[in-house]
Design a protein around this motif. Structure first.
Motif, PDB file in Angstrom:
ATOM      1  N   LYS A 197       0.832  -1.205   0.000  1.00  0.00           N
ATOM      2  CA  LYS A 197       0.000   0.000   0.000  1.00  0.00           C
ATOM      3  C   LYS A 197       0.860   1.246   0.000  1.00  0.00           C
ATOM      4  N   ALA A 198       1.992   1.163   0.702  1.00  0.00           N
ATOM      5  CA  ALA A 198       2.890   2.309   0.734  1.00  0.00           C
ATOM      6  C   ALA A 198       3.437   2.597  -0.660  1.00  0.00           C
ATOM      7  N   ALA A 199       3.619   1.534  -1.445  1.00  0.00           N
ATOM      8  CA  ALA A 199       4.158   1.723  -2.793  1.00  0.00           C
ATOM      9  C   ALA A 199       3.177   2.472  -3.678  1.00  0.00           C
ATOM     10  N   VAL A 200       1.905   2.383  -3.343  1.00  0.00           N
ATOM     11  CA  VAL A 200       0.886   3.012  -4.171  1.00  0.00           C
ATOM     12  C   VAL A 200       0.775   4.504  -3.887  1.00  0.00           C
ATOM     13  N   GLY A 201       0.924   4.896  -2.635  1.00  0.00           N
ATOM     14  CA  GLY A 201       0.787   6.310  -2.317  1.00  0.00           C
ATOM     15  C   GLY A 201       0.790   6.502  -0.823  1.00  0.00           C
ATOM     16  N   ALA A 202       0.846   7.765  -0.405  1.00  0.00           N
ATOM     17  CA  ALA A 202       0.962   8.071   1.008  1.00  0.00           C
ATOM     18  C   ALA A 202      -0.378   7.904   1.711  1.00  0.00           C
ATOM     19  N   ASP A 203      -0.304   7.738   3.016  1.00  0.00           N
ATOM     20  CA  ASP A 203      -1.509   7.794   3.849  1.00  0.00           C
ATOM     21  C   ASP A 203      -1.951   9.249   3.952  1.00  0.00           C
ATOM     22  N   THR A 204      -3.218   9.443   4.164  1.00  0.00           N
ATOM     23  CA  THR A 204      -3.706  10.815   4.330  1.00  0.00           C
ATOM     24  C   THR A 204      -4.581  10.921   5.565  1.00  0.00           C
ATOM     25  N   VAL A 205      -4.600  12.133   6.151  1.00  0.00           N
ATOM     26  CA  VAL A 205      -5.557  12.438   7.214  1.00  0.00           C
ATOM     27  C   VAL A 205      -6.336  13.665   6.745  1.00  0.00           C
ATOM     28  N   SER A 206      -7.638  13.539   6.601  1.00  0.00           N
ATOM     29  CA  SER A 206      -8.469  14.664   6.157  1.00  0.00           C
ATOM     30  C   SER A 206      -9.189  15.259   7.356  1.00  0.00           C
ATOM     31  N   LEU A 207      -9.211  16.568   7.404  1.00  0.00           N
ATOM     32  CA  LEU A 207      -9.762  17.256   8.588  1.00  0.00           C
ATOM     33  C   LEU A 207     -10.780  18.309   8.184  1.00  0.00           C
ATOM     34  N   GLU A 208     -11.738  18.513   9.057  1.00  0.00           N
ATOM     35  CA  GLU A 208     -12.562  19.726   8.971  1.00  0.00           C
ATOM     36  C   GLU A 208     -12.407  20.435  10.300  1.00  0.00           C
ATOM     37  N   THR A 209     -12.162  21.688  10.243  1.00  0.00           N
ATOM     38  CA  THR A 209     -11.970  22.444  11.503  1.00  0.00           C
ATOM     39  C   THR A 209     -12.858  23.676  11.500  1.00  0.00           C
ATOM     40  N   SER A 210     -12.923  24.339  12.620  1.00  0.00           N
ATOM     41  CA  SER A 210     -13.752  25.552  12.705  1.00  0.00           C
ATOM     42  C   SER A 210     -13.084  26.699  11.941  1.00  0.00           C
ATOM     43  N   ASP A 211     -11.757  26.623  11.764  1.00  0.00           N
ATOM     44  CA  ASP A 211     -11.072  27.673  11.006  1.00  0.00           C
ATOM     45  C   ASP A 211      -9.955  27.020  10.192  1.00  0.00           C
ATOM     46  N   ASP A 212     -10.288  26.634   8.944  1.00  0.00           N
ATOM     47  CA  ASP A 212      -9.351  25.858   8.141  1.00  0.00           C
ATOM     48  C   ASP A 212      -8.071  26.628   7.831  1.00  0.00           C
ATOM     49  N   ALA A 213      -8.172  27.884   7.557  1.00  0.00           N
ATOM     50  CA  ALA A 213      -7.002  28.669   7.144  1.00  0.00           C
ATOM     51  C   ALA A 213      -5.937  28.693   8.243  1.00  0.00           C
ATOM     52  N   SER A 214      -6.358  29.001   9.473  1.00  0.00           N
ATOM     53  CA  SER A 214      -5.351  29.081  10.542  1.00  0.00           C
ATOM     54  C   SER A 214      -4.867  27.686  10.939  1.00  0.00           C
ATOM     55  N   ALA A 215      -5.760  26.689  10.797  1.00  0.00           N
ATOM     56  CA  ALA A 215      -5.351  25.314  11.093  1.00  0.00           C
ATOM     57  C   ALA A 215      -4.259  24.892  10.120  1.00  0.00           C
ATOM     58  N   LEU A 216      -4.448  25.220   8.829  1.00  0.00           N
ATOM     59  CA  LEU A 216      -3.472  24.852   7.808  1.00  0.00           C
ATOM     60  C   LEU A 216      -2.127  25.505   8.111  1.00  0.00           C
ATOM     61  N   ALA A 217      -2.154  26.775   8.455  1.00  0.00           N
ATOM     62  CA  ALA A 217      -0.919  27.506   8.758  1.00  0.00           C
ATOM     63  C   ALA A 217      -0.204  26.859   9.942  1.00  0.00           C
TER      64      ALA A 217
END
Lengths: 336, 288
Positions: A236-256
């Protein structure tokens, strides 16, 4: 094909239960198994994953000495499958796709019959029967006629029977075919217990992704060739990376905040996706970093479906050998 | 931990080659399975008796009134050994043919993939079929008093011995046929085309003397004839029959006026059994 680097067969100096070199089986013009080479270590659970008609069963039949190779060689439990066929059969347990019990006999009688066929010493027969019935949790059905067994129980009895003569390798050909998910899970518990408590090597074929997932290593076989071979995790690692998807109350500052912490993250339409080494291990730290702003978290690791698609360019469910054209022909004939 | 020590002990056993005693043990197990299946299946025991009983009483009384009696000996007494033979033959064939069922339900595969010889499997199957058939034939002896056939302990021993020989021959024959049959429907055809003619043309149901030439030739070519005749000869020998009755209800096989002694019949049946024993092993070696 992209998969050459995905075949990893370095077992170090672990003792080998199965060694295969250039194994090939032809039926006339058709090559069912094409120059296959791999090894299985003692005590491994090894899965052949592939669509119907990929050559899994033909390959397993050769290893069980039920079919002779057109070319190439193989050893099972250190014995050549061609020159020592009978000795190989004593060292292996077999569970076929179709049931091979006598349903007019009791579970115990079926096992006793098998014990004699495989030369289990008289003074060990009773103890072994008790033992294998315990392993598959059927001790209370010892004296029951097999005709009263459900499909799942019969299958587990067959696995117990396959273990009765303490084989070095247990071959299971599509062992969960036609079983409901609950029974399938029970059967897997049995298989892993056999491996842990009896040290047997388990070699199985399947076309269920979820099932192959349980194995220590998987060989993906398609059109007679092994196109990938590794642990489920590495494939599975050979196919691609693991991901964690998030929703937050303030995506912009969370991303930063995440980027500042050194994560590789990007904004998506619905929130943020973080690319990580290991999704399970990453969820905790990410949530800690963002504190109480997190609303939802979804971790994803590429599945074996993704793996199969990656290496063959097809989805496993679309590529069941020639079963689909045959069905189409049958329907066509009926309409015509 | 005990499991581990057992495993190593057993692996040493598994590594050695198959011994003659292992083969005998396998044959014994196959034999035991036949007996278990026979005793567990009461309907089979009863249905196996129905047809011979019908022949004995319906044919015995129906034809009996037509044939009449000679010197106090009647058709029912004549047909009794034939009916015993019939039940032996049918049971043996049914037992052997269960290989077709085993193939259908997969158990044949369990036997054929095991590291044992076909000879051991056929030997066990033959012994099993023969035992079951001899038991079934011996149950028929209980009807002897009802049709006026006298039994002595010695006669019963002789009858059982002959039943066993007949049953071995028919089981090997049945195993061979079954080894070449893939489908259950084909079994019905075999029954109709081989078993029934063999039974009817064996002298089980009518005397072998005074037949038209063509029928005489066919009966003498039928191996079953030589299995039925000795059974009738030993039973008749214990019946205190008048010379007239002996002449009318001839028991032995005559060829050009010469009555074959029992031992020649038995040699013929034994040869038949050996041929089909070999063919059965060959037949099973060709599958899987």
């Amino acid at each position: 094909m992209t998969g050459d680097q995905a075949i990893s067969n370095d077992l170090g100096d672990r003792p080998l239960a199965v060694e295969v070199q250039g194994l090939t089986k032809r039926f006339g013009d058709f090559t069912a198994v094409d120059d296959v080479s791999f090894s299985v270590a003692q005590g491994e659970v090894f899965a052949f994953l592939g669509p119907n008609g990929a050559g899994k069963s033909t390959c397993i039949k050769m290893l069980c000495t039920l079919a002779s190779p057109s070319s190439g060689s193989a050893k099972v439990a250190g014995l050549d499958i061609v020159t020592r066929a009978k000795a190989v059969r004593r060292q292996i347990g077999l569970v076929f796709q179709e049931q091979t019990l006598d349903d007019q006999l009791t579970a115990e009688e079926n096992l006793r019959f098998h014990a004699v066929l495989y030369g289990v010493p008289r003074d060990q027969v009773d103890a072994r029967i008790t033992r294998v019935l315990e392993l598959v949790a059927l001790s209370d059905r010892r004296k029951a006629l097999v005709s009263t067994f459900s499909g799942g129980m019969a299958r587990r009895l067959e696995i117990a029977r396959g273990m009765l003569h303490t084989p070095r390798v247990l071959f299971l050909d599509e062992p969960t075919l036609g079983l409901d998910p609950q029974t399938r899970a029970l059967m897997w518990e049995d298989v892993l217990r056999l491996r842990d408590e009896e040290g047997v090597t388990v070699f199985l074929t399947t076309h269920y992704m979820e099932e192959a997932e349980q194995a220590d290593r998987i060989a993906i076989i398609d059109r007679g060739s092994i196109i990938a071979l590794d642990t489920p995790h590495a494939l599975k690692a050979a196919v691609g990376a693991d991901t964690v998807s998030l929703e937050t109350s303030d995506d912009a500052s969370a991303l930063a905040l995440l980027v500042a912490e050194g994560y590789r993250a990007e904004a998506t339409e619905t929130g943020i996706t973080v690319f990580v080494e290991d999704e399970e291990a990453a969820v905790g730290p990410i949530v800690d970093t963002l504190g109480g702003t997190v609303r939802t978290v979804r971790a994803h690791r590429p599945t074996l479906d993704d793996v199969f698609l990656h290496f063959t360019g097809r989805e496993i469910r679309q590529s069941h050998g020639d079963a689909i054209p045959m069905m189409a022909r049958a329907f066509g004939a009926r309409r015509g | 931990m005990t499991a581990i020590t057992q495993s190593t002990a057993h692996r040493e056993v598994a590594a050695r080659d198959t011994r003659f005693s292992d083969e005998l043990r396998v044959a014994g197990m196959v034999w035991e399975r036949e007996l278990i299946r026979y005793t567990r299946n009461r309907t089979r025991i009863v249905s196996g008796l129905t047809q011979p009983v019908l022949f004995l009483f319906v044919l015995g009384y129906g034809m009996g009134s037509l044939v009449g009696s000679t010197g106090g000996f009647n058709f029912r007494q004549f047909v009794f050994p034939g009916v015993v033979a019939m039940s032996v033959v049918m049971t043996a064939i049914f037992s052997a043919i269960s290989i077709v069922w085993d193939r259908e339900f997969g158990f044949l595969r369990e036997m054929l993939v095991a590291p044992v010889s076909r000879t051991a499997l056929v030997l066990g199957k033959t012994a099993g079929g023969a035992s079951v058939a001899a038991v079934q034939g011996t149950i028929m002896l209980a009807l002897a008093p009802l049709v006026g056939v006298h039994l002595t302990p010695l006669l019963i021993v002789e009858v059982i011995a002959l039943e066993l020989l007949m049953a071995v021959a028919m089981t090997t024959f049945g195993v061979f046929v079954a080894s070449r049959i893939q489908k259950m429907e084909a079994f019905q055809v075999v029954m109709q085309m081989i078993l029934m003619p063999m039974l009817f043309l064996s002298g089980a149901l009518f005397p072998l003397s005074g037949l038209p030439r063509w029928l005489m030739v066919i009966t003498r070519l039928n191996p079953l004839t030589y299995a039925v005749a000795p059974l009738r000869q030993v039973i008749f020998a214990a019946q205190n029959m008048s010379p007239a009755a002996q002449a009318r209800f001839a028991a032995g096989v005559t060829i050009n006026g010469y009555v074959l002694p029992i031992w020649i019949d038995m040699v013929i049946v034994t040869a038949f059994a050996l041929v089909f024993f070999t063919l059965a092993i060959w037949g099973l070696s060709r599958t899987e």
